[in-house]
Design an enzyme around this catalytic site. Structure first.
Site, mmCIF file in Angstrom:
data_model
loop_
_atom_site.group_PDB
_atom_site.id
_atom_site.type_symbol
_atom_site.label_atom_id
_atom_site.label_comp_id
_atom_site.label_asym_id
_atom_site.label_seq_id
_atom_site.Cartn_x
_atom_site.Cartn_y
_atom_site.Cartn_z
ATOM 1 N N SER A 1 -6.375 -0.507 2.485
ATOM 2 C CA SER A 1 -5.060 -1.082 2.211
ATOM 3 C C SER A 1 -5.152 -2.606 2.064
ATOM 4 C CB SER A 1 -4.077 -0.663 3.309
ATOM 5 O OG SER A 1 -2.757 -0.968 2.954
ATOM 6 N N GLU B 1 -0.259 8.036 -4.254
ATOM 7 C CA GLU B 1 -0.003 6.681 -3.754
ATOM 8 C C GLU B 1 0.690 5.807 -4.787
ATOM 9 O OE1 GLU B 1 -2.991 4.540 -1.667
ATOM 10 O OE2 GLU B 1 -4.331 6.263 -1.607
#
Length: 202
Positions: free
Chosen positions: A52, A147
């Site tokens: 991330s 995502e």
């Protein structure tokens, strides 16, 4: 990754926004790198990994080292990396209803906390997708199909290829942001793949 490779892993705590906004995190990443070098590790002994925002930080650290004309890590492992703070990828819209972890509103809030509300998010220190990617170490990128950051991974790998580099993109079906941390079969498969990648590179 430690379990899959048998290698030592250093996890460091870097200062966090909003209390410590940019450039605190990238300063701390460089300090961690310098600490490893002080311990006697060579750059070629180190694989830098991040998920991330940590994937963003791994890339930014590599660019900092190159700008200082220092040796780069042996390889990079980026798990669901956040590479584009401008949020210009198609998946921010196409996966809006699919991603159970992130929303565009959350992205807006955290980038403002990290950079300040008036930053130029296209700068490579914020969005390494737009950096000069020539000479980047071999890179493994893993992302889930669901995502909103999927485009960040896909476009990064495409850009590394255009720059003449080596990058592998692994897309895991029906998976979400940083799914690798969850007790599911696809996470196990992803970690096994990451371990194989590290062992090939070393």
């Amino acid at each position: 990754i430690a379990n899959r490779t048998g290698y030592e892993v250093l996890c460091f705590e870097y200062r966090l926004a909003p209390e410590r906004p940019s450039p605190a995190a990238r300063q701390d990443a460089l300090k961690a790198w310098d600490y490893l070098m002080l311990l006697g590790y060579g750059a070629r002994d180190v694989v830098v990994a991040g998920d991330s925002a940590g994937g963003n930080l791994a890339l930014v650290l590599t660019h900092q080292l190159r700008a200082a004309k220092r040796r780069l890590p042996r390889a990079l492992i980026l798990l669901s990396p956040w590479t584009d703070m401008t949020a210009s990828g198609k998946s921010y819209k196409s996966c809006k209803a699919l991603d159970p972890m992130l929303t565009y509103e959350y992205i807006e809030a955290v980038r403002a906390a990290y950079t300040g509300p008036d930053a130029d998010w296209a700068k490579p220190c914020y969005s390494p997708l737009f950096a000069d990617l020539r000479g980047l170490p071999p890179t493994l990128v893993q992302v889930g199909t669901n995502e909103i950051l999927r485009s960040d991974s896909e476009r990064l790998v495409e850009a590394i290829h255009r720059a003449g580099g080596y990058a592998v993109l692994e897309v895991y079906a029906e998976c979400w942001h940083v799914f690798q941390q969850m007790p599911i079969h696809r996470a196990v498969a992803a970690m096994e793949s990451a371990g194989r990648f590290v062992q090939r590179m070393m």
